[in-house]
Design an enzyme around this catalytic site. Structure first.
Site, mmCIF file in Angstrom:
data_model
loop_
_atom_site.group_PDB
_atom_site.id
_atom_site.type_symbol
_atom_site.label_atom_id
_atom_site.label_comp_id
_atom_site.label_asym_id
_atom_site.label_seq_id
_atom_site.Cartn_x
_atom_site.Cartn_y
_atom_site.Cartn_z
ATOM 1 N N ASP A 140 82.172 9.869 56.829
ATOM 2 C CA ASP A 140 81.280 8.814 57.313
ATOM 3 C C ASP A 140 80.007 9.452 57.894
ATOM 4 O O ASP A 140 78.890 9.026 57.594
ATOM 5 C CB ASP A 140 82.026 7.994 58.378
ATOM 6 C CG ASP A 140 81.162 6.960 59.048
ATOM 7 O OD1 ASP A 140 80.941 5.893 58.446
ATOM 8 O OD2 ASP A 140 80.683 7.213 60.172
ATOM 9 N N GLY A 196 80.830 -1.673 65.995
ATOM 10 C CA GLY A 196 81.184 -2.916 66.694
ATOM 11 C C GLY A 196 80.419 -4.093 66.118
ATOM 12 O O GLY A 196 79.329 -3.930 65.548
ATOM 13 N N VAL A 237 81.582 -7.455 61.526
ATOM 14 C CA VAL A 237 80.119 -7.523 61.608
ATOM 15 C C VAL A 237 79.611 -8.839 60.997
ATOM 16 O O VAL A 237 78.783 -9.540 61.602
ATOM 17 C CB VAL A 237 79.468 -6.310 60.895
ATOM 18 C CG1 VAL A 237 77.945 -6.396 60.958
ATOM 19 C CG2 VAL A 237 79.958 -5.000 61.508
ATOM 20 N N LYS A 242 75.871 9.343 56.578
ATOM 21 C CA LYS A 242 74.752 9.032 57.486
ATOM 22 C C LYS A 242 73.775 10.205 57.560
ATOM 23 O O LYS A 242 72.559 10.018 57.635
ATOM 24 C CB LYS A 242 75.308 8.695 58.872
ATOM 25 C CG LYS A 242 76.123 7.400 58.883
ATOM 26 C CD LYS A 242 76.912 7.246 60.168
ATOM 27 C CE LYS A 242 77.741 5.976 60.179
ATOM 28 N NZ LYS A 242 78.715 5.915 61.268
HETATM 29 N N1 HSE Z 1 83.574 4.254 61.623
HETATM 30 C C1 HSE Z 1 82.244 4.455 62.124
HETATM 31 C C2 HSE Z 1 82.290 5.123 63.477
HETATM 32 C C3 HSE Z 1 81.444 3.197 62.280
HETATM 33 O O1 HSE Z 1 83.371 5.391 64.004
HETATM 34 O O2 HSE Z 1 81.228 5.416 64.009
HETATM 35 C C4 HSE Z 1 80.918 2.720 60.980
HETATM 36 O O3 HSE Z 1 80.145 3.681 60.349
#
Ligand code: HSE
Length: 433
Positions: free
Chosen positions: A200, A306, A15, A204
Site C-alpha cells: 500500500d 477512515g 468511505v 502511494k
Molecule cells: N490501509 C491504509 C492504511 C489506508 O493503513 O493507511 C488506505 O490506503
C-alpha cells in the site's frame, strides 16, 4: 439557473457512505462553492440489501454499474482493487465524465492509460484520496508546488503499520500482539498483507514520486520491504540508541554510480531519530515531509484513513471537478516531461544500524570491523553487550552514509564469518551522517 450535475458513486463502504452523507448534508454549501447542485443519481453496490454505515436512499442503490456510469457527469470510484474498477473508470472517462478516485493501486498500475483517456476525452481525473487520506499531499505536489523543484519526499503513508510500530514502541508489544490489536480496532484487515508487506505504501510512494519529479513511476519501480520481521528486540535497541522505527516511503532525486541523474524510490522500516518530526507521528496518523528548492522543508500531517477524513479528500476533488464543469478549465494533466530514469536501489546511499550475535572471544571485533573495511563501509559507532557470560555477545554497529550494495555485501560476508553467530537485524537510518 443553477446547473445540476449527476454524481454516481461506485461503492458504498466506509468511505463511500460518508461521501454520500456529506453530499446530502452539505448540498447547499457544495453547490455554492462549485456553482452546481450535486445530485446523487446512482450508488453502485454488489448487494442493495446489505447493511451500511449510512442509510443510503433505496431508490439510488443499483447493481447496474454501466447505466449508472453512462448517466453521470461525475463518477466517484471507491471500489478499490484493479477490476472491475479499471473497466468502470475507463468507461466513465471515455464518456467524458469527471472521475474522482481513491484507488492508489489502480493509479500506480494503470495511471498512464487513464491520463491518456482523460486528455483524449477532454475531462479530468482526480485522486487526492489515494495518498494519505485527508492529507492534501496530491494537491500540494500537483498544484501548490508546480513552480518549485521537489528534491525529496519522505513520509509515513500507511496508518496500519504506523499503529503497529507505535504500539510496539510504546507498550513493548510483540509484532503479533500489535497486529492483533490493530485488527481488533479495525485498522488492519483480516488479511493484512497489503499494509504490513509495504505494498500500500509502495503504491502511494509511486504516485508521490510521479508528481514530485514530473516522471512516470510505477509501483513495480519501488523497492519494498515490509515490517513483518521487526521484533521487540529491534524496538528496544532503537529506543536505547535514540530512534523510533517507522515504515518510510522515500522518493528522491539522486545520482547513481555512473553519474546518471534519476529517481530513487523505496519503502522500508527505518530508524528515525527521536528528534525528527516523523518520529512524533503516532497511532494511525500519516505525515509527509517534502524538501523543496525554494519552499524549503514542508510537512503535511493528518488522518490517512477512515470514512470521514477520506471523504473530505474525495469531496474536495468533487467540488473542483464540478467547478471546472460549470466554469470551464481543467485539472492539471499528467506532467512527465522530465522522464527521469528509476535508479538501481543498490546505488542508494544511506546510514545503517546492524545488530549481530557473535562469539565472545579475542579477535572477533577485529574480524567484524575488517569485513566492513574490506567493503569500504565506514563504521560510526560500536557497542557490545554480553549475552552469555563466557560465550556470546551482541554487537550493535552503526555506519556512516554508505552505498546500499556495499552494505549488502558486508551483511552477506558477516553471515558467512565464523565469528558471527547471526546477523539479527539490518536497519536503515534516516538522515545524513
Ligand atoms: N490501509 C491504509 C492504511 C489506508 O493503513 O493507511 C488506505 O490506503
Amino acid at each position: 439557473m443553477e446547473k445540476t450535475l449527476n454524481v454516481a458513486v461506485l461503492g458504498a463502504g466506509t468511505v463511500g457512505s460518508q461521501v454520500i452523507r456529506l453530499i446530502e448534508e452539505k448540498n447547499g454549501e457544495l453547490a455554492a462553492r462549485s456553482g452546481a447542485k450535486l445530485r446523487i443519481s446512482a450508488v453502485v453496490v454488489r448487494d442493495v440489501h446489505a447493511p451500511r454505515d449510512y442509510d443510503v436512499p433505496r431508490e439510488v442503490l443499483t447493481t447496474d454499474a454501466e447505466t449508472a456510469i453512462d448517466e453521470a457527469d461525475i463518477v466517484i470510484e471507491l471500489i478499490g482493487g484493479i477490476e472491475p474498477a479499471f473497466t468502470f473508470v475507463k468507461r466513465a472517462l471515455s464518456n467524458g465524465a469527471t472521475v474522482v478516485t481513491g484507488n492508489k493501486a489502480l493509479l500506480a498500475q494503470h495511471g498512464p492509460e487513464l491520463y491518456e483517456l482523460t486528455a483524449t476525452n477532454d475531462t479530468d481525473l482526480y485522486y487526492e484520496a489515494a495518498v494519505a487520506g485527508a492529507v492534501p499531499i496530491v494537491y500540494g505536489l500537483r498544484e501548490s508546488l508546480a513552480g518549485d523543484t521537489v528534491n525529496r519526499v519522505v513520509g509515513i503513508v500507511n496508518g496500519t503499520t504506523n499503529f503497529i510500530l507505535d504500539q510496539m514502541h510504546t507498550t513493548g508489544a510483540s509484532y503479533e500482539e500489535a497486529l492483533k490489536e490493530a485488527q481488533d480496532l479495525g485498522f488492519a484487515e483480516a488479511d493484512p498483507s497489503a499494509d504490513v508487506d509495504g505494498l500500500d505504501a509502495a503504491a502511494k510512494c509511486a504516485l508521490m514520486a510521479s508528481l514530485a519529479f514530473h516522471s512516470r513511476v510505477a509501483m513495480d519501480d519501488v523497492a519494498v520491504e515490509g515490517i513483518t520481521s521487526i521484533t521487540s528486540k529491534d524496538m528496544e535497541e532503537a529506543a536505547r540508541t535514540g530512534f523510533a522505527i517507522k515504515l518510510l516511503a522515500v522518493a528522491e532525486r539522486r545520482t547513481d554510480d555512473a553519474g546518471t541523474d534519476g529517481i530513487g524510490v523505496r519503502v522500508h522500516p527505518t530508524l528515525v531519530p527521536l528528534t525528527h518530526p516523523l518520529a512524533t507521528v503516532s497511532g494511525a496518523f500519516n505525515a509527509v515531509v517534502l524538501e523543496c528548492e525554494s519552499a524549503g522543508r514542508l510537512m503535511f500531517y493528518g488522518q490517512g484513513a477512515g470514512g470521514a477524513p477520506t471523504a473530505s479528500a474525495v469531496l474536495g476533488d468533487v467540488v473542483a471537478g464540478a467547478s471546472h464543469r460549470v466554469h470551464g478549465g481543467h485539472a492539471p494533466r499528467e506532467s512527465r516531461y522530465a522522464q527521469l530514469p528509476i535508479l538501481d536501489p543498490g546505488t542508494a546511499r544511506t546510514r545503517y544500524q546492524m545488530r549481530l550475535r557473535v562469539e565472545d572471544r579475542a579477535g572477533v571485533l577485529s574480524e567484524v570491523s575488517g569485513i566492513f573495511a574490506r567493503h569500504g563501509v565506514s563504521i560510526l559507532a560500536v557497542t557490545q553487550h554480553q549475552i552469555d557470560r563466557h560465550r556470546e555477545a551482541e554487537i550493535v554497529l552503526s555506519t556512516h552514509t554508505t552505498r546500499e550494495a556495499d552494505l549488502e555485501a558486508v551483511a552477506d560476508a558477516l553471515g558467512k564469518s565464523n565469528a558471527v553467530l547471526s546477523v539479527e537485524s539490518v536497519l536503515r537510518v534516516e538522515g545524513d551522517g
